[in-house]
Design a protein around this motif. Sequence first.
Motif: not given
Length: 123
Positions: A7-13, A16-25
Motif C-alpha cells: 500500500l505504501a509503495l502504491t501510494a508513492l507511485i 509520483f505520477l500525479i506530480s509528473i502529470m501536474k508538472d506536464l500540464t
Amino acid sequence: MELLKKLALTALIILFLISIMKDLTEGVVFTDNQATVADQIEEKKQEESPSKKEKANPQKLKAVERKVEPGDTVLSIVEEINQLNEGISIQKIQDDFKILNPGSDPNNIQVDTSYLFPIYDQE
C-alpha cells in the motif's frame, strides 16, 4: 506487514505520477520578479554585444551574401571568396561572421541558407 508495504509503495507511485502529470500540464509559474536562466543569459548577451561589436569591428566590414552548399563551412567559403592562403586567424573570421550574421553560429550553418561572409582586403 506485506500488505502495508504494498500500500505504501502504491501510494508513492500514485503521488509520483500525479506530480509528473501536474508538472506536464501546468508547468512552473514564474512571478514578475523571477526570471528563467535563459532570460538572464539573453539579457547578458544583449548588454555585452554592442561593446563587443565596437571593439571587434572599429571599421565597417565588407561582406558578400552567399548561399551555403552541402559541404561548405564558413572557413572554406571565406577562403574561396578572398583567395586566402594565410594571414587571417580562424577566430577573426568567426567573430566577423557573427557580427555580420547576428544570432548565427559559424560552426552550425545551414545548407540552402544565405549568409553574409566577410571580405578582407588583400595586402
